[in-house]
Design a protein around this motif. Structure first.
Motif, short mmCIF file in Angstrom:
data_model
loop_
_atom_site.label_atom_id
_atom_site.label_comp_id
_atom_site.label_asym_id
_atom_site.label_seq_id
_atom_site.Cartn_x
_atom_site.Cartn_y
_atom_site.Cartn_z
N ILE A 189 23.20 57.81 25.64
CA ILE A 189 23.10 57.70 27.09
C ILE A 189 23.18 56.24 27.54
CG2 ILE A 189 21.81 59.84 27.40
CD1 ILE A 189 19.23 58.17 27.56
N GLY A 190 23.62 56.08 28.80
CA GLY A 190 23.68 54.77 29.40
C GLY A 190 22.56 54.56 30.39
N GLN A 191 22.59 53.44 31.08
CA GLN A 191 21.52 53.11 32.01
C GLN A 191 21.54 53.99 33.26
OE1 GLN A 191 18.97 50.80 31.51
NE2 GLN A 191 19.78 50.95 29.42
N ASP A 192 22.67 54.61 33.56
CA ASP A 192 22.77 55.43 34.76
C ASP A 192 22.66 56.93 34.48
OD1 ASP A 192 23.18 53.15 36.36
OD2 ASP A 192 25.33 53.15 35.92
N ASP A 193 22.35 57.27 33.25
CA ASP A 193 22.23 58.68 32.87
C ASP A 193 20.78 59.16 33.02
OD1 ASP A 193 24.97 58.95 32.22
OD2 ASP A 193 24.60 57.91 30.33
N ALA A 194 20.52 60.37 32.57
CA ALA A 194 19.16 60.93 32.67
C ALA A 194 18.15 60.05 31.96
CB ALA A 194 19.15 62.33 32.06
N PRO A 195 16.93 59.94 32.49
CA PRO A 195 15.89 59.13 31.84
C PRO A 195 15.63 59.61 30.41
CG PRO A 195 15.22 59.77 34.05
CD PRO A 195 16.45 60.56 33.74
N LEU A 196 15.40 58.66 29.53
CA LEU A 196 15.21 58.99 28.12
C LEU A 196 14.09 60.01 27.87
CD1 LEU A 196 15.54 56.45 25.22
CD2 LEU A 196 13.94 58.33 25.09
N PRO A 197 12.94 59.91 28.54
CA PRO A 197 11.89 60.91 28.30
C PRO A 197 12.35 62.34 28.59
CG PRO A 197 10.96 59.00 29.40
CD PRO A 197 12.45 58.82 29.42
N GLU A 198 13.18 62.50 29.62
CA GLU A 198 13.71 63.83 29.94
C GLU A 198 14.66 64.32 28.85
OE1 GLU A 198 15.47 64.14 33.78
OE2 GLU A 198 13.76 63.22 34.81
N VAL A 199 15.48 63.40 28.35
CA VAL A 199 16.42 63.74 27.28
C VAL A 199 15.65 64.15 26.03
CG1 VAL A 199 18.31 62.90 25.85
CG2 VAL A 199 18.13 62.15 28.23
N ARG A 200 14.58 63.42 25.72
CA ARG A 200 13.78 63.72 24.53
C ARG A 200 13.15 65.11 24.64
NH1 ARG A 200 14.45 62.08 19.86
NH2 ARG A 200 14.29 59.87 20.34
N LYS A 201 12.71 65.49 25.84
CA LYS A 201 12.11 66.82 26.03
C LYS A 201 13.12 67.91 25.69
CE LYS A 201 8.59 65.89 29.56
NZ LYS A 201 8.19 66.17 30.97
N LEU A 202 14.36 67.70 26.07
CA LEU A 202 15.39 68.71 25.87
C LEU A 202 15.90 68.73 24.42
CD1 LEU A 202 17.15 70.90 27.18
CD2 LEU A 202 18.82 69.12 27.72
N LEU A 203 16.05 67.55 23.82
CA LEU A 203 16.68 67.47 22.51
C LEU A 203 15.71 67.34 21.34
CD1 LEU A 203 19.83 65.27 23.17
CD2 LEU A 203 19.60 67.74 23.26
N GLY A 204 14.44 67.14 21.63
CA GLY A 204 13.46 67.07 20.55
C GLY A 204 13.71 65.91 19.61
N ASP A 205 13.79 66.21 18.30
CA ASP A 205 13.89 65.12 17.32
C ASP A 205 15.32 64.72 16.99
OD1 ASP A 205 14.71 67.32 15.92
OD2 ASP A 205 13.32 67.09 14.25
N ARG A 206 16.27 65.18 17.81
CA ARG A 206 17.64 64.76 17.55
C ARG A 206 17.86 63.30 17.96
NH1 ARG A 206 20.74 70.11 19.71
NH2 ARG A 206 18.71 70.54 20.64
N ILE A 207 18.94 62.73 17.51
CA ILE A 207 19.22 61.30 17.69
C ILE A 207 19.48 60.99 19.17
CG2 ILE A 207 20.77 59.40 17.12
CD1 ILE A 207 21.46 61.01 14.53
N ILE A 208 18.81 59.97 19.67
CA ILE A 208 19.08 59.50 21.03
C ILE A 208 19.33 57.99 20.98
CG2 ILE A 208 18.27 59.28 23.39
CD1 ILE A 208 16.44 61.66 22.91
N GLY A 209 20.55 57.61 21.34
CA GLY A 209 20.91 56.21 21.43
C GLY A 209 21.04 55.80 22.88
N VAL A 210 20.77 54.53 23.16
CA VAL A 210 20.80 54.03 24.54
C VAL A 210 21.61 52.74 24.61
CG1 VAL A 210 19.44 53.31 26.53
CG2 VAL A 210 18.51 55.01 24.95
N SER A 211 22.53 52.67 25.56
CA SER A 211 23.27 51.43 25.81
C SER A 211 22.39 50.46 26.58
CB SER A 211 24.54 51.71 26.63
OG SER A 211 25.46 52.47 25.89
N VAL A 212 22.29 49.23 26.09
CA VAL A 212 21.50 48.21 26.78
C VAL A 212 22.31 46.92 26.87
CG1 VAL A 212 19.32 49.23 25.99
CG2 VAL A 212 20.35 47.37 24.68
#
Length: 221
Positions: A94-117
């Motif tokens: 996800i990028g800075q303009d996408d869904a907030p990371l905590p929301e993504v974590r709720k949906l995807l659980g322990d799957r990989i989440i990368g963030v552009s910074v």
């Protein structure tokens, strides 16, 4: 539960970002040849002019996923969290303009989440919120992403490592085999590329050459 950090580092070494529109030849052939060349993770980024949609997009994604699974290569999806969940992909970027990371974590659980910074503040926020890795760039000029931020070189990678921050990092943006070593020397765990592999005359050789540069210090040691 979060993805294993050691596994993330290994996966980030040669990280291919691609969609059906990024290739000179059939996209599935590119996937197969890139896998043969040693890619360690594939991010599916199906967007932009002439990108697939609907059932065609899903069918393409399933074919890419099948090839990745056959070789134990994680497949993550760019931006689209719902699509990643529907595909049962290995994660999302996800990028800075996408869904907030905590929301993504709720949906995807322990799957990989990368963030552009793009700066220290964004990096710190992503780490605080539980990102599995940071995508930093564009390191060099790139024509692949039309809305890319200003080129920043390896400065942010150097800064994070100098402060003792150990989160896995992948550099992206204009990286070639000739430039990969500098990105790794700055402290990255790997390089993410698009056209350096997808538009190469010999996709397998291009991937192999990049991987050699990324792992050259390991080979020496």
């Amino acid at each position: 539960m979060r993805a294993d950090v050691k596994l993330i580092r290994e996966c980030l070494k040669l990280y291919l970002v691609m969609g059906s529109t990024n290739c000179k030849i059939n996209a599935l052939e590119v996937v197969e040849q890139a896998i043969a060349g040693g890619i360690t993770l594939l991010q599916l980024r199906e967007k932009g002019p002439n990108a697939l949609g609907g059932k065609a997009r899903d069918a393409f994604a399933r074919q890419v996923q099948q090839r990745c699974r056959q070789h134990g290569i994680p497949l993550i999806v760019n931006d689209d969290i719902e699509w990643a969940a529907a595909l049962q992909a290995d994660g999302v970027h996800i990028g800075q303009d996408d869904a907030p990371l905590p929301e993504v974590r709720k949906l995807l659980g322990d799957r990989i989440i990368g963030v552009s910074v793009h700066n220290l503040e964004e990096a710190q926020q992503a780490m605080d919120q539980g990102a599995d890795y940071l995508g930093i760039g564009p390191i060099y000029a790139t024509s692949t992403k039309l809305d890319a931020q200003a080129v920043q070189g390896t400065k942010l990678i150097h800064t994070l490592r100098a402060q003792g921050i150990t989160i896995p990092i992948v550099g992206i943006g204009g990286i070639t085999a000739e430039r990969a070593g500098a990105v790794m020397d700055a402290g990255a765990d790997g390089v993410a590329v698009v056209s350096a592999i997808t538009m190469a005359g010999d996709v397998t050789l291009a991937a192999s050459n990049l991987l050699q540069q990324v792992t050259r210090e390991e080979d020496v040691s």
